[in-house]
Design a protein around this motif. Structure first.
Motif, short mmCIF file in Angstrom:
data_model
loop_
_atom_site.label_atom_id
_atom_site.label_comp_id
_atom_site.label_asym_id
_atom_site.label_seq_id
_atom_site.Cartn_x
_atom_site.Cartn_y
_atom_site.Cartn_z
N HIS A 10 0.82 -1.20 0.00
CA HIS A 10 0.00 0.00 0.00
C HIS A 10 0.86 1.25 0.00
N ILE A 11 0.70 2.09 -1.02
CA ILE A 11 1.35 3.39 -1.03
C ILE A 11 0.50 4.33 -0.17
N ARG A 38 12.53 12.28 3.25
CA ARG A 38 13.15 11.71 2.04
C ARG A 38 12.99 10.19 2.00
N GLU A 39 13.19 9.53 3.14
CA GLU A 39 13.03 8.07 3.17
C GLU A 39 11.57 7.68 2.94
N ALA A 40 10.63 8.39 3.57
CA ALA A 40 9.21 8.07 3.40
C ALA A 40 8.78 8.28 1.95
N ALA A 41 9.30 9.35 1.32
CA ALA A 41 8.89 9.69 -0.05
C ALA A 41 9.42 8.70 -1.08
N LYS A 42 10.36 7.86 -0.71
CA LYS A 42 10.85 6.83 -1.64
C LYS A 42 9.75 5.82 -1.97
N HIS A 43 8.83 5.60 -1.03
CA HIS A 43 7.82 4.56 -1.19
C HIS A 43 6.39 5.08 -1.06
N HIS A 44 6.22 6.29 -0.52
CA HIS A 44 4.88 6.80 -0.24
C HIS A 44 4.74 8.23 -0.75
N GLU A 45 3.53 8.75 -0.67
CA GLU A 45 3.23 10.10 -1.17
C GLU A 45 3.15 11.04 0.03
N VAL A 46 4.09 11.97 0.10
CA VAL A 46 4.20 12.87 1.24
C VAL A 46 3.80 14.29 0.84
N HIS A 47 2.89 14.87 1.59
CA HIS A 47 2.50 16.27 1.41
C HIS A 47 2.98 17.03 2.65
N LEU A 48 3.82 18.05 2.45
CA LEU A 48 4.43 18.78 3.56
C LEU A 48 3.76 20.14 3.74
N VAL A 49 3.35 20.42 4.97
CA VAL A 49 2.90 21.76 5.35
C VAL A 49 3.76 22.17 6.54
N ALA A 50 4.52 23.26 6.37
CA ALA A 50 5.53 23.61 7.35
C ALA A 50 5.46 25.08 7.73
N TYR A 392 22.98 4.01 13.21
CA TYR A 392 22.35 5.32 13.01
C TYR A 392 22.25 5.78 11.56
N GLY A 393 22.21 4.86 10.61
CA GLY A 393 22.01 5.24 9.22
C GLY A 393 20.54 5.58 8.95
N TRP A 394 20.28 6.60 8.12
CA TRP A 394 18.91 7.07 7.89
C TRP A 394 18.04 6.05 7.18
N GLU A 395 18.61 5.24 6.31
CA GLU A 395 17.80 4.25 5.59
C GLU A 395 17.16 3.27 6.58
N MET A 396 17.94 2.79 7.52
CA MET A 396 17.42 1.87 8.53
C MET A 396 16.35 2.56 9.39
N LEU A 397 16.60 3.82 9.78
CA LEU A 397 15.65 4.54 10.63
C LEU A 397 14.38 4.87 9.86
N GLY A 398 14.50 5.12 8.55
CA GLY A 398 13.32 5.35 7.72
C GLY A 398 12.40 4.14 7.68
N LYS A 399 12.99 2.95 7.65
CA LYS A 399 12.18 1.72 7.67
C LYS A 399 11.46 1.57 9.01
N GLN A 400 12.12 1.96 10.10
CA GLN A 400 11.46 1.91 11.41
C GLN A 400 10.26 2.85 11.44
N MET A 401 10.44 4.04 10.87
CA MET A 401 9.34 5.01 10.84
C MET A 401 8.20 4.50 9.97
N GLU A 402 8.52 3.84 8.88
CA GLU A 402 7.50 3.29 8.00
C GLU A 402 6.64 2.25 8.72
N ARG A 403 7.28 1.46 9.58
CA ARG A 403 6.52 0.47 10.34
C ARG A 403 5.57 1.14 11.32
#
Length: 412
Positions: A10-11, A38-50, A392-403
């Protein structure tokens, strides 16, 4: 459906709310936010409001459109003028909510979120700090993930304890109590709650026993912050790097420069201190006295000066979360001397990956050891680099956030 299946099949559409525009990623908060987006946007659709903390961020938001489906920014109203700021502080005396909630409650941002909610079917509302939960009611049926960069009530309580101005101490203490109540209210209701260290997890659960936060630590770009060559090191050079707009950073380096550096220089007279960081307050700018102390202000690239450093210091007395400035230095194989609070939340070992020193005398001796013993300095740097590579690599931490996102979506 198992969480791994949700991630794979699921995207997800993620509405990501941030108190900063995380580009360019040149301070700790921006590095974490940018890299996880950046890690989330590799696999999902991210809309940013900042929120744009500076006028320049209204332009740099455009860079986020390279990785996000959409990105827009709004000014923080209490940063527009000093009068707004003072009035905001005063009016908050009559509110049950923390001052930061009012500061970030922006009608224009509310309207932007409503319009996005009308046009998109979001799977996740990501609030990248506690106070952004004021927008929860704009998407009441969307699972919310709250990221706590710090346990804000504890951060403010520590600040109050060290504040010397009685009125400021009273006001900050009041904010700490309001923040604790707000943490208790919000963290008990979110579908996903994230903290950046085991210590913060334990602290938050004391406040909100029903909360079960997930630890997704801070990280480092291992390629960008790569080690330099030994011949680049400038003997007896000490470097501090951190956003000086953040009070704990400014207070910490002022303490080091005025209380710790002198005993270091008694032993090593040619030792020098370079202070890197944007928006230094007056008391830090006043330290500038080359060649003994250099205050650089903001730099586009901090790596050349860090590569020259014989020792990196993190003299924080107040804080929370975990320290990207330490991770950056360790990734560059630099020996680090830090207080316990400075390295709180990181899986570092005193004497192996880092030196941990809390009193003025201990800190001075730690810096002296690193400057005088290159074998020790090289050993600390080598072990520190290995540690960040493993954990502490971001790719690994991005996968944790995805879960976390996937588990929160299942709870809808």
């Amino acid at each position: 459906m198992p969480i791994s299946e949700v991630c794979r099949r699921h995207i997800m559409k993620i509405l990501f709310l941030s108190t900063i525009v995380p580009y360019p990623p040149q301070n700790g908060h921006a590095q974490r936010t940018y890299n996880l987006i950046r890690e989330a946007a590799k696999h999902h659709e991210v809309h940013l409001v900042a929120f744009a903390q500076k006028p320049s961020e209204m332009t740099s938001i455009e860079q986020m459109k390279d990785i996000c489906a959409s990105a827009q920014a709004f000014r923080v109203k209490h940063k527009v003028s000093k009068l707004h700021f003072i009035m905001g502080l005063f009016m908050n005396l009559f509110s049950k909510k923390p001052y930061e909630c009012a500061r970030y409650d922006n009608p224009e941002m509310r309207q932007a979120i409503r319009m996005l909610a009308e046009n998109e079917r979001f799977d996740i509302l990501h609030c990248d700090t506690l106070v952004l939960s004021v927008y929860r009611n704009e998407l009441p049926n969307v699972p919310m993930v709250l990221v706590n960069h710090n346990v804000e009530s504890i951060l403010n309580r520590r600040r109050a304890e060290r504040e010397t101005n009685p009125l400021a101490r009273l006001y900050i203490g009041l904010q700490a109590r309001k923040l604790e109540e707000y943490e208790r209210e919000i963290c008990a209701r979110v579908q996903g709650c994230v903290v950046v260290s085991d210590q913060d997890r334990a602290s938050l659960m004391k406040i909100v026993p029903s909360c079960n936060p997930v630890v997704v630590s801070n990280g480092v770009d291992l390629e960008f912050f790569s080690p330099g060559q030994e011949e680049e090191v400038k003997p007896n050079s000490i470097v501090f790097c951190g956003g000086l707009y953040w009070v704990p950073n400014a207070d910490g380096i002022h303490w080091f420069a005025t209380r710790v550096l002198e005993p270091v220089r008694k032993v090593i007279p040619d030792s020098s201190l370079t202070i890197i960081g944007s928006d230094p307050p007056g008391k830090v700018s006043a330290l500038h006295a080359p060649p003994m102390i250099t205050v650089t202000g903001f730099l586009d690239d901090v790596r050349p000066l860090i590569r020259e450093a014989a020792c990196v210091v993190v003299p924080l007395m107040v804080g929370g979360g975990s320290r990207l400035k330490i991770l950056d230095a360790l990734s560059m194989s630099k020996p680090v001397v830090s207080t316990s609070i400075g390295c709180e939340g990181l899986h570092v070992n005193h004497g192996k990956d880092i030196l941990v020193c809390d009193t003025e005398g201990e800190f001075a001796q730690g810096v002296i050891k690193v400057l005088q013993d290159r074998q020790l300095a090289q050993s600390l740097g080598k072990n520190g680099r290995r540690l960040v590579q493993e954990q502490y690599g971001w790719e690994m931490l991005g996968k944790q956030m995805e879960r976390v996102y996937a588990a929160s979506a299942i709870l809808r």
